[in-house]
Design an enzyme around this catalytic site. Structure first.
Site, short mmCIF file in Angstrom:
data_model
loop_
_atom_site.label_atom_id
_atom_site.label_comp_id
_atom_site.label_asym_id
_atom_site.label_seq_id
_atom_site.Cartn_x
_atom_site.Cartn_y
_atom_site.Cartn_z
N LYS A 141 -82.83 56.02 -6.03
CA LYS A 141 -83.57 55.61 -4.91
C LYS A 141 -83.82 56.76 -3.75
CE LYS A 141 -80.18 53.02 -3.64
NZ LYS A 141 -79.08 53.31 -4.29
N ARG A 167 -78.29 45.66 1.47
CA ARG A 167 -77.15 45.72 0.29
C ARG A 167 -76.52 44.41 0.01
NH1 ARG A 167 -76.26 51.56 0.43
NH2 ARG A 167 -75.12 52.25 -1.31
N ARG A 202 -75.53 65.37 -9.12
CA ARG A 202 -75.62 65.32 -8.17
C ARG A 202 -74.87 66.21 -7.37
NH1 ARG A 202 -77.27 59.94 -5.07
NH2 ARG A 202 -75.08 59.44 -5.00
N ARG A 211 -70.30 64.64 -1.45
CA ARG A 211 -69.83 63.47 -0.77
C ARG A 211 -68.62 63.00 -1.40
NH1 ARG A 211 -75.19 59.63 -1.53
NH2 ARG A 211 -73.38 57.88 -1.44
N ARG A 234 -68.09 51.45 -6.07
CA ARG A 234 -69.44 51.15 -5.66
C ARG A 234 -70.43 50.37 -6.56
NH1 ARG A 234 -71.06 56.90 -4.67
NH2 ARG A 234 -73.21 56.45 -3.79
P1 AMP Z 1 -75.36 55.32 -0.01
O1 AMP Z 1 -75.91 56.77 0.55
O2 AMP Z 1 -76.69 54.47 0.17
O3 AMP Z 1 -75.16 55.44 -1.50
O4 AMP Z 1 -74.47 54.72 0.83
C1 AMP Z 1 -73.29 55.51 1.17
C2 AMP Z 1 -72.19 54.43 1.46
O5 AMP Z 1 -72.43 54.02 2.76
C3 AMP Z 1 -71.94 53.19 0.79
O6 AMP Z 1 -71.21 53.31 -0.22
C4 AMP Z 1 -71.52 52.30 1.94
O7 AMP Z 1 -70.23 52.44 2.15
C5 AMP Z 1 -72.29 52.73 3.07
N1 AMP Z 1 -73.67 51.70 3.21
C6 AMP Z 1 -75.00 52.42 3.07
N2 AMP Z 1 -75.92 51.55 3.45
C7 AMP Z 1 -75.13 50.53 3.43
C8 AMP Z 1 -75.66 48.89 3.73
N3 AMP Z 1 -76.80 48.57 3.68
N4 AMP Z 1 -74.49 48.05 3.93
C9 AMP Z 1 -73.26 48.35 3.86
N5 AMP Z 1 -72.69 49.55 3.79
C10 AMP Z 1 -73.78 50.60 3.33
#
Ligand code: AMP
Length: 294
Positions: free
Chosen positions: A13, A88, A127, A139, A150
């Site tokens: 994404k 999400r 990554r 991360r 996740r």
């Molecule tokens: P990402 O970078 O999109 O993989 O997001 C990293 C982490 O941020 C996720 O595992 C969640 O803990 C939190 N997070 C990001 N976007 C959301 C969302 N829309 N709703 C809830 N938690 C989020």
């Protein structure tokens, strides 16, 4: 263009969002990135999200909805945005629908990047490796243990969005196992077919200026210019035809310019002739009157 990229962690994404941003000049709104910044800055939201994120959980809906509501108000989001990692959950999707409805904005599409789960761990590990190689901090949630969590969250809370958006006829699925380049091409193809992308400059200007030329010609010649209007319209039509092929954009511009010049010239000639005819008519009338007096 307003777009959602949907897919599990590691589906690409973020990568695709960045490529779309680069190509179309719209902003990427990644809730994950925003939350990581908040954590790094130690803001109240960051403090609240830190533990949850490190454990692979989801930050409460109201927190992320609040972040997005504020962010789409900013000037750089006016032209459009790509949501990456949001919504999400179904309540987040409903909140987004409300937000957009209130602003009279339309969501163009939801692109789901479908990938084999078995490939995700390798992707996330890659990554992490690349991040390390750049000398950046990896991360905390890019580890096999947290990724498993996740993924479980994705399956139970995010995957229902596939049904949510497919019911609303917004969902488009792309094979996320193709190369990065192929996936980008496929997304662009879909968006173009949807009419979500603005036509490129060259495809737009040529017919416009041809139309303008036709209008100018009509104005210049008014009534007797039926012929002029016809030829200008013809020119516009052929220019539009040429302009459809992007590679011939230059030629189209030239054709339009030529057509415009020709149309205006013919129009001026017609106007002149009309004026001449008027004067001749007037003179003839005068002459007849004079003769009658004699
Ligand atoms: P990402 O970078 O999109 O993989 O997001 C990293 C982490 O941020 C996720 O595992 C969640 O803990 C939190 N997070 C990001 N976007 C959301 C969302 N829309 N709703 C809830 N938690 C989020």
């Amino acid at each position: 263009m307003r777009l959602i990229l949907l897919g599990p962690p590691g589906s690409g994404k973020g990568t695709q969002a960045q490529r779309l941003v680069h190509k179309h000049g719209i902003v990427q709104l990644s809730t994950g990135e925003m939350l990581r910044s908040a954590v790094a800055a130690g803001t109240p939201i960051g403090l609240q999200a830190k533990e949850i994120m490190a454990n692979g959980g989801l930050v409460p809906d109201e927190v992320v909805v609040g972040i997005i509501a504020d962010r789409i108000e900013e000037p750089d989001a006016k032209k459009g945005f790509i949501l990456d990692g949001f919504p999400r959950t179904v309540p987040q999707a409903e909140a987004l629908d409300d937000l957009l409805r209130k602003k009279h904005l339309k969501l163009d599409a939801v692109v789901e990047l479908r990938v084999n789960e078995s490939a995700l761990l390798a992707r996330v590990e890659k990554r992490a490796e690349e991040t390390r190689a750049r000398g950046e901090e990896v991360r905390l949630d890019d580890t096999p243990e947290v990724l498993t969590k996740r993924l479980a969250q994705y399956r139970s809370l995010t995957e229902p969005l596939i049904h949510y958006y497919s019911e609303r006829r917004k969902l488009l699925t792309v094979d996320g196992m193709m190369t990065i380049e192929h996936v980008t091409r496929e997304i662009n193809r879909i968006l173009t077919a949807l009419g979500a992308l603005e036509p490129k400059e060259h495809e737009d200007h040529a017919p416009k200026s041809a139309k303008k030329a036709a209008k100018a010609a009509m104005k210049a010649s008014k009534k007797p210019a039926k012929k002029v209007a016809k030829s200008a319209k013809k020119a516009a039509k052929s220019a539009r035809k040429v302009a459809k092929a992007p590679s011939k954009a230059k030629a189209a511009k030239k054709t339009v310019k030529k057509a415009a010049k020709k149309a205006v010239k013919t129009a001026a000639r017609a106007a002149k002739a009309r004026n001449g005819a008027k004067t001749a008519k007037k003179a003839a009338k005068k002459l007849t009157k004079k003769r009658a007096k004699r």
